[in-house]
Design a protein around this motif. Structure first.
Motif, PDB file in Angstrom:
ATOM      1  N   ALA A   1       0.818  -1.209  -0.117  1.00  0.00           N
ATOM      2  CA  ALA A   1       0.051  -0.119   0.011  1.00  0.00           C
ATOM      3  C   ALA A   1       0.747   1.313  -0.171  1.00  0.00           C
ATOM      4  CB  ALA A   1      -0.887  -0.162   1.214  1.00  0.00           C
TER       5      ALA A   1
ATOM      6  N   ARG B   1      -4.349   8.198   4.212  1.00  0.00           N
ATOM      7  CA  ARG B   1      -5.138   7.810   3.276  1.00  0.00           C
ATOM      8  C   ARG B   1      -4.268   6.671   2.493  1.00  0.00           C
ATOM      9  NH1 ARG B   1      -6.479  13.287   3.614  1.00  0.00           N
ATOM     10  NH2 ARG B   1      -8.722  13.507   3.242  1.00  0.00           N
ATOM     11  N   TYR B   2      -4.885   5.513   2.340  1.00  0.00           N
ATOM     12  CA  TYR B   2      -4.101   4.327   1.849  1.00  0.00           C
ATOM     13  C   TYR B   2      -4.643   4.001   0.619  1.00  0.00           C
ATOM     14  CZ  TYR B   2      -2.794   3.282   6.778  1.00  0.00           C
ATOM     15  OH  TYR B   2      -2.301   3.544   7.696  1.00  0.00           O
ATOM     16  N   VAL B   3      -3.794   3.703  -0.539  1.00  0.00           N
ATOM     17  CA  VAL B   3      -4.005   3.230  -1.838  1.00  0.00           C
ATOM     18  C   VAL B   3      -3.453   1.879  -2.173  1.00  0.00           C
ATOM     19  CG1 VAL B   3      -3.603   3.906  -4.395  1.00  0.00           C
ATOM     20  CG2 VAL B   3      -4.153   5.891  -2.545  1.00  0.00           C
TER      21      VAL B   3
ATOM     22  N   GLY C   1      -3.350   1.182  -6.758  1.00  0.00           N
ATOM     23  CA  GLY C   1      -3.721   2.322  -7.551  1.00  0.00           C
ATOM     24  C   GLY C   1      -4.961   2.873  -7.073  1.00  0.00           C
ATOM     25  N   ASN C   2      -5.837   1.957  -6.219  1.00  0.00           N
ATOM     26  CA  ASN C   2      -7.256   2.488  -5.914  1.00  0.00           C
ATOM     27  C   ASN C   2      -7.215   2.990  -4.299  1.00  0.00           C
ATOM     28  OD1 ASN C   2      -8.474   1.763  -8.372  1.00  0.00           O
ATOM     29  ND2 ASN C   2      -7.786  -0.592  -7.898  1.00  0.00           N
ATOM     30  N   PRO C   3      -7.872   3.981  -4.194  1.00  0.00           N
ATOM     31  CA  PRO C   3      -8.150   4.520  -2.786  1.00  0.00           C
ATOM     32  C   PRO C   3      -8.899   3.267  -1.976  1.00  0.00           C
ATOM     33  CG  PRO C   3      -9.205   6.400  -4.389  1.00  0.00           C
ATOM     34  CD  PRO C   3      -8.855   4.737  -5.061  1.00  0.00           C
ATOM     35  N   HIS C   4      -8.228   3.056  -0.892  1.00  0.00           N
ATOM     36  CA  HIS C   4      -8.749   1.841  -0.211  1.00  0.00           C
ATOM     37  C   HIS C   4      -9.159   2.319   1.192  1.00  0.00           C
ATOM     38  CE1 HIS C   4      -9.255  -2.122   1.720  1.00  0.00           C
ATOM     39  NE2 HIS C   4      -8.438  -1.732   2.486  1.00  0.00           N
TER      40      HIS C   4
END
Length: 258
Positions: free
Chosen positions: A110, A143-145, A148-151
């Motif tokens: 991440a 904020r975790y990605v 490539g997608n916001p998680h």
């Protein structure tokens, strides 16, 4: 296709093809003209209603200027109790978890963005921390990605005096593998208990935008309160789209518990 409105028939057929694997996550659907010919409709509005229904269900996503795609989902599997134990045991030993705590708990690679701000305690946080609403807090936002997608968006709430005592003044003080429990223990605050709570709910508009949540998708919000004895010392919360996480809780029964 079965009986029903034309748009419902189209949505049902496309949904079936997605579930059966004809269209894989990340695949682009045929262009609008091709779909209209396939489903023998001259009404663009009818096709749009069918597609929007599947967008609302989280099966499709619209990429403006490119097309309509089968939505990718990165489901992260987490054992929350094991994660808390991992963080506490590492903090007690004075050890750092390899990579980041989130990555170690989930087995993901991440990326995280951390921001700091000071604010007065929101009413529900003040209640959990047993402080006045005029108490100044350090609010750390993570904020975790994942792929490539916001998680996930997580926030930690610490009284400003506590944050100063344990050496947290800016995002530069964050170190991969060192969590809040470790900061508290190193600062002389011997936390010895955590309480977890879960809630499933509809996301706010801001949350939906922040996490790129499609319509019709709920979120999980989980809360953690850290205690020293009976004194709450930190509250954290994390919000995750409901279709991107699978939680489990493991309970070990020992001879003493039987």
């Amino acid at each position: 296709m079965r009986a029903g409105s034309k748009s419902t028939q189209i949505a049902d057929d496309l949904r079936k093809q997605i579930h059966e694997g004809k269209y894989q996550p990340g695949d682009r659907l045929p262009r609008v003209a091709e779909l209209m010919a396939t489903y023998d409709t001259r009404s663009r509005a009818t096709l749009d209603r069918a597609l929007q229904k599947l967008v609302a269900e989280g099966l499709l996503t619209v990429v403006h200027g490119s097309g309509i795609y089968v939505r990718r989902r990165q489901v992260v599997r987490r054992d929350l109790l094991a994660g808390v134990r991992m963080e506490y045991e590492a903090a007690r030993r004075g050890a750092e978890v390899q990579a980041g705590l989130f990555e170690a708990m989930t087995g993901t690679d991440a990326k995280v963005d951390v921001t700091y701000e000071h604010a007065f305690a929101p009413e529900h946080i003040a209640r959990l921390l047993d402080v006045d609403v005029e108490c100044r807090l350090l609010v750390r936002t993570f904020r975790y990605v994942v792929e490539g997608n916001p998680h996930q968006v997580a926030r930690s709430y610490l009284p400003a005096e506590t944050a100063q005592r344990i050496g947290l003044s800016s995002a530069d003080d964050e170190r991969p593998g060192v969590g809040t429990i470790a900061h508290l223990i190193a600062g002389g605050i011997a936390v010895d208990r955590a309480e977890l709570a879960f809630e499933s709910r509809v996301p706010t508009a801001a949350e939906a935008a922040d996490l790129a949540i499609p319509g019709g998708t709920s979120v999980f919000e989980h809360w953690r309160t850290l205690y020293r004895g009976c004194e709450p010392v930190e509250v954290s919360t994390a919000i995750v789209p409901g279709d991107r996480v699978a939680y489990k809780i493991s309970v070990n029964f020992t001879e003493d518990n039987r």
